[in-house]
Design an enzyme around this catalytic site. Sequence first.
Site, PDB file in Angstrom:
ATOM      1  N   PHE A   1      42.050  52.350 128.687  1.00 57.20           N
ATOM      2  CA  PHE A   1      42.579  53.462 128.573  1.00 57.20           C
ATOM      3  C   PHE A   1      42.514  53.960 127.243  1.00 57.20           C
ATOM      4  O   PHE A   1      41.546  55.379 127.370  1.00 57.20           O
ATOM      5  CB  PHE A   1      44.030  52.347 128.167  1.00 57.20           C
TER       6      PHE A   1
ATOM      7  N   TYR B   1      46.553  37.042 119.425  1.00 57.55           N
ATOM      8  CA  TYR B   1      45.434  38.680 119.175  1.00 57.55           C
ATOM      9  C   TYR B   1      46.283  39.574 117.623  1.00 57.55           C
ATOM     10  O   TYR B   1      44.574  39.803 117.664  1.00 57.55           O
ATOM     11  CB  TYR B   1      46.998  39.680 119.736  1.00 57.55           C
TER      12      TYR B   1
END
Length: 351
Positions: A19, A139
């Site tokens: 993205f 993450y």
Amino acid sequence: MPNTIEPGTRVLVIGSSGFVGSHLDAAFGDLGVELVRFDLHPDPHGQHETIVGDVRDVEALTEAMAGCTAVLNLAAAHHDFGISTETFESVNVGGARAVCAAMEHHGITNLCFYSSVAVYGEHSEPPDETTVPTPVNDYGRTKLAAEAVYREWESTATDGAPRRALIVRPAVVFGPRNFANLYKLIRQIHTRRFLPVGPGSNRKSMCYVTNLVEAIAYLWSAPSRLPSGEVEVYNYADKPDQTSRETVTEVYRALGRREPAVRIPLAPALLAAKPFDMVGRVTGRDLPVTSARVRKLSESETAFEAARIREVGFVPSVTLPEGIARMVRWYLSEGSSATPVVHIPPAEVSR
């Protein structure tokens, strides 16, 4: 200027098909920078030639970096569903080590790393760049570990040439071609499947993708603007923060719809989400309605300080309300019929 991106700089962009990578052209093109694209997947929009390779593959990275003098690493394992701890470790931390090895081979001394505010974990007050990170998930933990890899690389130059590791920690990023949380909210409101839950007074730091890319270009096109010896790390979020309710209001306004006056209390909404939780656990599917998503939108406060980047002179070009309106316009023109692109990295290195 040493270790800055200037006209003619050739930058290897790792993770270019994602993205953020799809929005680099305007800001970097204005600087006269040449982008060499590297990703596990070809450009999904068919606009750019992409070297297909894995961020964990030192040989592939070394070959792709030939002729480059700077590296922008956007690649990451980041989805909160369907990725193992081992894959987070190998992609985010092992990938950082591979990038450093390839830069060592070519003598490249200029890096920008796309990290995340997830490194901070949970705090009672919005964290700034001086807050001690305490990540709570794979993450955030592996992004912080990757930062450490790059800091070690930066501090161990052996040929006398100074190295630069610019680290940017964005909050939630949104904009055209993004299919994450804001897209799902727009879709639910547009299809009349959204019910407001709770007071919606929780703040959410977000950033519009154009602003984020322009911020990276602004920081990277000049030497560090921080005092000598200070670690070059920046949070990025567009300010002022909006509450969840304000974001919902902006989406309704951009769609030309009237926002419902009635809001559902949080407790019954969480109870109604439990069957979806059960189905998700049994089937392994990432469902649009879960207790976690209800809490995230209606209760969880995820605000971050981002004063440092404004103190060094950066001014974003798009306000948050305008960014939301632009994303809604994209959704109406093409996003509602687009197929979401989800790139889950394989457990093993792809060659």
